[in-house]
Design a protein around this motif. Structure first.
Motif, PDB file in Angstrom:
ATOM      1  N   ASP A   1      -1.666   5.609  13.945  1.00 36.07           N
ATOM      2  CA  ASP A   1      -1.969   6.771  13.012  1.00 36.07           C
ATOM      3  C   ASP A   1      -2.858   6.349  11.757  1.00 36.07           C
ATOM      4  N   PRO A   2      -3.994   6.475  11.488  1.00 33.29           N
ATOM      5  CA  PRO A   2      -4.929   5.715  10.559  1.00 33.29           C
ATOM      6  C   PRO A   2      -4.382   5.961   9.215  1.00 33.29           C
ATOM      7  N   GLU A   3      -3.445   7.083   8.957  1.00 38.24           N
ATOM      8  CA  GLU A   3      -2.891   7.188   7.652  1.00 38.24           C
ATOM      9  C   GLU A   3      -1.421   6.587   7.679  1.00 38.24           C
ATOM     10  N   LEU A   4      -1.064   5.741   8.456  1.00 38.40           N
ATOM     11  CA  LEU A   4       0.241   5.040   8.484  1.00 38.40           C
ATOM     12  C   LEU A   4      -0.123   3.572   8.829  1.00 38.40           C
ATOM     13  N   ILE A   5      -0.340   2.818   7.931  1.00 31.50           N
ATOM     14  CA  ILE A   5      -0.870   1.416   8.065  1.00 31.50           C
ATOM     15  C   ILE A   5      -0.441   0.287   6.997  1.00 31.50           C
ATOM     16  N   ASN A   6      -0.405  -0.783   7.475  1.00 29.11           N
ATOM     17  CA  ASN A   6       0.235  -2.061   6.500  1.00 29.11           C
ATOM     18  C   ASN A   6      -0.703  -2.446   5.577  1.00 29.11           C
ATOM     19  N   ALA A   7      -0.426  -3.330   4.725  1.00 31.32           N
ATOM     20  CA  ALA A   7      -1.324  -3.941   3.844  1.00 31.32           C
ATOM     21  C   ALA A   7      -2.517  -4.643   4.445  1.00 31.32           C
TER      22      ALA A   7
ATOM     23  N   LYS B   1      -3.979  -3.204   6.955  1.00 28.10           N
ATOM     24  CA  LYS B   1      -4.573  -2.194   7.354  1.00 28.10           C
ATOM     25  C   LYS B   1      -4.436  -1.849   8.835  1.00 28.10           C
TER      26      LYS B   1
ATOM     27  N   ASN C   1       0.747  -1.138  -0.172  1.00 23.84           N
ATOM     28  CA  ASN C   1       0.016   0.065  -0.070  1.00 23.84           C
ATOM     29  C   ASN C   1       0.853   1.270   0.160  1.00 23.84           C
TER      30      ASN C   1
ATOM     31  N   PHE D   1       7.835   6.787   1.178  1.00 20.64           N
ATOM     32  CA  PHE D   1       6.341   6.647   0.878  1.00 20.64           C
ATOM     33  C   PHE D   1       6.174   6.542  -0.748  1.00 20.64           C
TER      34      PHE D   1
END
Lengths: 228, 236
Positions: A70-76, A78, A55, A89
């Motif tokens: 952080d909801p904008e720092l997640i793995n595949a 989620k 992602n 990034f």
């Protein structure tokens, strides 16, 4: 950690730790959804591993602690993750250029089934009412240099996941090189499943009972016990 | 003077017609333009074809658009996330069409569409059920599938900062599909956290050049989809 551990065998975090032991210094490693996400918690001493998530991040670390998410720092998968120094990034087309373009050394995937010829099935049961979901798995098996599978040795119901031929629709043909299960480390090659290591308390006979394809051993290199 | 900022979400989505095709950014909640999607629900367009990596979670954002019966077809890679119950119910009831595309093929189809490339060959999916009906060609002894570029009428995208020219930066992995989706739509509508004075974005740090952006709306404090879902929220 493990809900699926029955009798002898490794817990999920222990399988992740065992997988990480085999990653080479400098390797770029994609971690698939599910159990493989746990591998990011481990980097062997004196080695640098660059974990990639499709992602759009290269160089991430362990799962984020409670309160640090952080909801904008997640793995595949989620799940919230942390960054290591030197992380980057990038957008989806670049992320899959890394994958399809052969820039990923190892990809670790979960699986519904793995066959003795290296076929893998992990996106759909093929049942009429199944919701198919492929994500990046087909790109990863087409593009990563090596595919390793990390999985429980059997399904929750106890059915073998290591089989003679996959009955589910394939994700990729003849791509899996190694399998790390809660019971064993297995190489996939000629002539099929070659047992390299066994979890403490697991016999080759017991492993064979839980495997739907013949197991092999190299006479010169009998299975060792998994050490963490 | 060039100024792509719109004063309201309503004005920015007003001309989306029934039957439109729409790219929607995001990987799960990261990068999902929830406020733009809710404005689209209020606006009322139906019979939509949506391209997104997933198929929505809970009953807000994309899931709410689907639940409102506005989506005829979804093109995505992974509609089976744990909270994707709205899509799953409609799919099992035969009320929504699914085109399942491997994630990297989806990304490249969007990138190609935006770059003026009508089709390309990829090894992804060769020899699997997703190859059915596709042209297969062999290069250097390996099989590849012909895949077509995607272009759409609109894109709804979430970004971090913008200037009035439409230059964009993103936040962490919320970047995901944003840059390529901006390129592939006739009209690209972006919600951003911060409108910056012209000239204040470092030209070296611009991720999406303004040429790919048509309309901007400032949403300084966007909702957090997972927080709404854990509160049991639904839209409208």
């Amino acid at each position: 950690m493990s809900q699926t551990q029955t009798h002898a065998g490794l817990a999920r975090l222990q399988i992740a730790q065992r997988v990480a032991q085999d990653l080479q210094d400098g390797a770029v490693v994609n971690l698939g959804i599910g159990m493989p996400e746990l591998v990011a918690n481990f980097v062997p001493k004196d080695r640098e591993i660059r974990y990639h998530s499709e992602n759009g991040v290269l160089g991430f670390g362990a799962i984020a602690a409670k309160g640090e998410e952080d909801p904008e720092l997640i793995n595949a998968g989620k799940k919230p993750i942390t960054l290591l120094p030197g992380a980057a990034f990038f957008h989806q087309a670049d992320s899959f250029a890394m994958i399809r373009g052969g820039h990923i050394d190892v990809c670790i995937l979960g699986a519904m089934q793995v066959a003795e010829n290296g076929d893998i099935a992990n996106w759909s049961t093929g049942a009429a009412d199944a919701i198919p979901a492929v994500g990046g798995a087909m790109d990863l098996v087409a593009g990563a240099r090596e595919i390793w599978v990390m999985t429980d040795h059997t399904t929750r119901e106890g059915a073998p996941k290591l089989v003679t031929r996959c009955s589910y629709p394939l994700t990729g043909k003849a791509v899996v090189r190694r399998i790390y299960s809660n019971l064993a480390v297995i190489e996939v090659g000629d002539p099929g499943f070659i047992v390299k290591e066994l979890a403490a308390g697991v016999s080759l006979e017991r492993l064979q009972e839980l495997t739907d394809a013949p197991l092999h051993v190299h006479v010169s290199e009998p299975p060792r016990e998994i050490l963490l | 003077m060039i100024d792509k900022f719109y004063s309201s979400l309503q004005a920015a989505v007003a001309d989306i017609k029934d039957g439109s095709s729409i790219l929607i950014s995001g990987f799960g909640e990261a990068g999902s333009p929830v406020e733009l999607i809710h404005a689209l629900i209020d606006q009322g367009a139906r019979d939509l074809t949506i391209v997104n990596n997933n198929a929505g979670n809970g009953r807000v954002g994309l899931a709410a658009l689907i639940a409102a019966g506005r989506v005829r077809k979804i093109i995505c890679s992974y509609p089976r996330s744990s909270g994707s119950t709205v899509f799953q119910e409609l799919f099992r009831a035969g009320k929504i069409e699914l085109e399942l595309v491997p994630q990297g093929t989806l990304a490249e189809r969007i990138r190609a569409g935006g770059a003026g490339i009508p089709a390309f060959y990829t090894p992804t999916g060769a020899g699997t059920p997703l190859a059915e009906g596709k042209e297969v060609r062999s290069f250097a002894g390996r099989e590849y599938l012909l895949e077509y570029g995607i272009t759409t009428d609109f894109a709804l995208v979430k970004a971090q900062k913008a200037d009035r020219f439409g230059n964009l930066t993103y936040n962490k992995v919320a970047r995901n599909f944003g840059p390529i989706m901006c390129m592939a739509a006739k009209t690209t509508i972006v919600q951003v956290r911060r409108l910056m004075p012209a000239g204040s974005l470092d030209a070296e740090a611009v991720v999406t050049p303004g040429i790919f952006v048509d309309r901007l709306v400032e949403i300084p404090d966007p909702v957090v989809e997972s927080a709404l879902i854990s509160q049991g929220a639904s839209y409208p």
